[in-house]
Scaffold this motif. Structure first.
Motif, PDB file in Angstrom:
ATOM      1  N   ASP A 131       0.829  -1.201   0.000  1.00  0.00           N
ATOM      2  CA  ASP A 131       0.000   0.000   0.000  1.00  0.00           C
ATOM      3  C   ASP A 131       0.867   1.255   0.000  1.00  0.00           C
ATOM      4  OD1 ASP A 131      -2.267  -1.573   0.099  1.00  0.00           O
ATOM      5  OD2 ASP A 131      -2.375  -1.529   2.289  1.00  0.00           O
ATOM      6  N   PRO A 132       0.425   2.312  -0.712  1.00  0.00           N
ATOM      7  CA  PRO A 132       1.211   3.548  -0.762  1.00  0.00           C
ATOM      8  C   PRO A 132       1.267   4.245   0.593  1.00  0.00           C
ATOM      9  CG  PRO A 132      -0.908   3.855  -1.842  1.00  0.00           C
ATOM     10  CD  PRO A 132      -0.790   2.394  -1.543  1.00  0.00           C
ATOM     11  N   LEU A 133       2.398   4.878   0.848  1.00  0.00           N
ATOM     12  CA  LEU A 133       2.579   5.624   2.095  1.00  0.00           C
ATOM     13  C   LEU A 133       2.158   7.076   1.958  1.00  0.00           C
ATOM     14  CD1 LEU A 133       6.127   4.348   3.169  1.00  0.00           C
ATOM     15  CD2 LEU A 133       3.910   3.592   4.043  1.00  0.00           C
ATOM     16  N   ILE A 134       2.324   7.636   0.729  1.00  0.00           N
ATOM     17  CA  ILE A 134       2.144   9.079   0.606  1.00  0.00           C
ATOM     18  C   ILE A 134       1.411   9.516  -0.659  1.00  0.00           C
ATOM     19  CG2 ILE A 134       4.358   9.477  -0.543  1.00  0.00           C
ATOM     20  CD1 ILE A 134       4.687  11.962   1.232  1.00  0.00           C
ATOM     21  N   VAL A 135       1.485   8.714  -1.743  1.00  0.00           N
ATOM     22  CA  VAL A 135       0.844   9.137  -2.989  1.00  0.00           C
ATOM     23  C   VAL A 135       0.162   7.955  -3.662  1.00  0.00           C
ATOM     24  CG1 VAL A 135       2.984   8.798  -4.341  1.00  0.00           C
ATOM     25  CG2 VAL A 135       1.193  10.346  -5.189  1.00  0.00           C
TER      26      VAL A 135
ATOM     27  N   ILE B 104      -1.523   6.369  -7.204  1.00  0.00           N
ATOM     28  CA  ILE B 104      -1.516   6.423  -8.663  1.00  0.00           C
ATOM     29  C   ILE B 104      -2.569   5.440  -9.148  1.00  0.00           C
ATOM     30  CG2 ILE B 104      -0.182   6.073 -10.768  1.00  0.00           C
ATOM     31  CD1 ILE B 104       0.840   8.423  -9.148  1.00  0.00           C
ATOM     32  N   GLY B 105      -3.513   5.920  -9.937  1.00  0.00           N
ATOM     33  CA  GLY B 105      -4.571   5.037 -10.405  1.00  0.00           C
ATOM     34  C   GLY B 105      -5.710   4.923  -9.407  1.00  0.00           C
ATOM     35  N   PRO B 106      -6.681   4.051  -9.709  1.00  0.00           N
ATOM     36  CA  PRO B 106      -7.922   4.007  -8.918  1.00  0.00           C
ATOM     37  C   PRO B 106      -7.880   3.182  -7.642  1.00  0.00           C
ATOM     38  CG  PRO B 106      -8.073   2.497 -10.758  1.00  0.00           C
ATOM     39  CD  PRO B 106      -6.743   3.184 -10.897  1.00  0.00           C
ATOM     40  N   TYR B 107      -6.913   2.251  -7.504  1.00  0.00           N
ATOM     41  CA  TYR B 107      -6.978   1.293  -6.407  1.00  0.00           C
ATOM     42  C   TYR B 107      -6.920   1.954  -5.028  1.00  0.00           C
ATOM     43  CZ  TYR B 107      -6.237  -2.379  -9.903  1.00  0.00           C
ATOM     44  OH  TYR B 107      -6.374  -3.213 -10.977  1.00  0.00           O
ATOM     45  N   HIS B 108      -6.133   2.977  -4.879  1.00  0.00           N
ATOM     46  CA  HIS B 108      -5.970   3.626  -3.568  1.00  0.00           C
ATOM     47  C   HIS B 108      -6.396   5.087  -3.596  1.00  0.00           C
ATOM     48  CE1 HIS B 108      -3.757   0.126  -2.041  1.00  0.00           C
ATOM     49  NE2 HIS B 108      -3.168   0.092  -3.227  1.00  0.00           N
TER      50      HIS B 108
END
Length: 474
Positions: free
Chosen positions: A56-60, A62-66
């Motif tokens: 999982d991203p910490l800060i940004v 990209i795309g729809p998943y998060h």
């Protein structure tokens, strides 16, 4: 539909139920699954509790998943500000970039690049806006244009880490079209001749884009400097004419950037396959001759096998070199940083979703885990320059490799030549006997040579004193 074993009933009814179950498979659904260019992380990877935070991203996002997560909103505001600043100076280029994105959204290319359920919440306009902002943000990272005056160093590091998550990818065709317009509009000075034909200009731009991505990749996987020996210089010099010929032939090569799906895939093909589409070419085609055990670095050292750095860009390129009595396991250096665990696991997740018949990254992780059993193994690899750590103790590094290999299944054919060579050396009783007694024998030789030297010196001194002197007559 549930299928039960009906022992007492007729076989025909049960067999017909199998036929009905087969017909329930929708071939169009299978085709749609293959169309997904940016897949989700497989559930078995996320099931590893010790590795959950690696995907999982910490800060940004990209795309729809998060997209829309609360902890990622700061970067969403920064994306809009950076794009707005660009539009204020290059309105025409910005409108052209957004139009290109809308075309990719309207023909369903961008939307079908993701799992279907993840895009249903966006209409075409919202989806195009997200693609445009995310793509422009990636451009600023690639061309090193992030506003570092308002970002902490830790945030910049986290951004780079997030761009190499499997679920945080942008369809590469979206990014490629944005990059071409961005470069053509004069925001990258490397491409000088802008009056050429469109085909020639695109190829020139693509070459610069490849260089830009390679420079960016160096921030993720930096190859340590290597001082060539005299023999290596002579060997490389003999290859020079062929290298020049190949370079000349590839001067006008079409880079075929259309074939790539996302940045993580390009990184995978470059640093795990060496630019080859089939990483199995790096492995031997010889048949497996015996069952091979795994040995730690310490166990290998005890039988005369040392670990040495293999200076290559492909960090999975491990090989074995025989010496007179022992052997050398040549392993490419690897930087162990905060994001290394996340990067390796996302590369492994990518190849698991890519319908590959090989598991290059997974096999590499498992092979390294077999070498690292305890902290002393990490210490030995550090001393040889193979592991370069900037965080944690040797125990923590060993623990990271243990956690990464939870439920991972390596390719049984990977590194088989290396394993066979190690096993062959380990079973060679003559070599092991010589190596086992090498240290005691060498100590005895030194000890008795020293005593013998003292005795010879004393005897020579005695002879010098007792030797009759010549008579000196007047």
């Amino acid at each position: 539909m549930s299928i039960e074993l009906n022992i007492e009933g007729t076989n025909d009814a049960w067999l017909q139920s199998l036929v009905d179950e087969r017909s329930a498979i929708d071939p169009n659904q299978v085709k749609d699954d293959l169309w997904v260019r940016v897949p989700r992380v497989p559930s078995e990877f996320r099931a590893m509790k010790e590795n959950t935070d690696c995907y999982d991203p910490l800060i940004v996002s990209i795309g729809p998943y998060h997209h829309g997560k609360g902890n990622l909103q700061k970067m969403e505001k920064l994306k809009a500000k950076m794009a707005g600043q660009f539009l204020s100076h290059s309105r025409e280029a910005g409108e052209e970039m957004y139009s290109e994105v809308k075309v990719l959204v309207s023909d369903n290319y961008a939307r079908k690049s993701y799992a279907e359920e993840s895009t249903s919440q966006f209409d075409d306009e919202k989806f195009a806006q997200m693609m445009f902002l995310d793509g422009f943000f990636i451009l600023q990272v690639l061309f090193n244009n992030l506003p570092k005056n308002i970002l902490r160093k830790e945030e910049v590091t986290s951004i780079t880490r997030d761009l190499f998550l499997l679920e945080n990818q942008l369809p590469f065709q979206v990014l490629l079209r944005l990059m071409r317009i961005y470069v053509t509009s004069g925001h990258h000075s490397a491409v000088e001749d802008r009056t050429s034909s469109k085909q020639k200009l695109d190829r020139s731009i693509d070459r610069e884009l490849v260089k830009t991505m390679e420079e960016f990749f160096k921030t993720i996987h930096e190859i340590p400097l290597h001082r060539e020996s005299c023999w290596e210089k002579i060997s490389n010099f003999s290859k020079l004419p062929r290298a020049l010929i190949l370079r000349f032939k590839s001067k006008d090569t079409n880079y075929s950037l259309y074939q790539y799906n996302h940045l993580l895939e390009i990184f995978y093909l470059k640093f795990l396959c060496g630019g080859r589409q089939n990483p199995l070419e790096r492995f031997s085609n010889r048949e497996i001759t015996s069952w091979n055990r795994y040995y730690s670095v310490k166990e290998l050292k005890d039988v005369g096998i040392s670990c040495v750095p293999n200076h290559t860009a492909v960090f999975v390129d491990v090989n074995f070199r025989n010496t007179i009595l022992g052997g050398a396991l040549c392993i490419p250096p690897l930087n162990i940083e905060v994001s290394t665990k996340s990067l390796l696991l996302n590369l492994a997740a990518y190849e698991a979703c890519s319908f590959f018949f090989f598991a290059t990254c997974t096999s590499y992780i498992c092979f390294m885990r077999s070498l690292i059993d305890k902290s002393e193994d990490v210490k030995e690899l550090r001393s040889k320059g193979i592991l370069r750590t900037t965080m944690g103790s040797d125990d923590q590094i060993a623990q990271i490799f243990k956690e990464m290999t939870t439920n991972l299944v390596p390719d049984s054919f990977a590194y088989r030549d290396v394993k066979n060579s190690v096993e062959s050396h380990y079973r060679n009783t003559v070599k092991r006997w010589i190596l086992h007694y090498n240290d005691p024998i060498s100590k005895a030789v030194v000890k008795y040579s020293f005593i013998f030297g003292i005795a010879v010196s004393a005897f020579q001194a005695y002879l010098a004193q007792t030797k009759p002197r010549p008579c000196s007559c007047p």
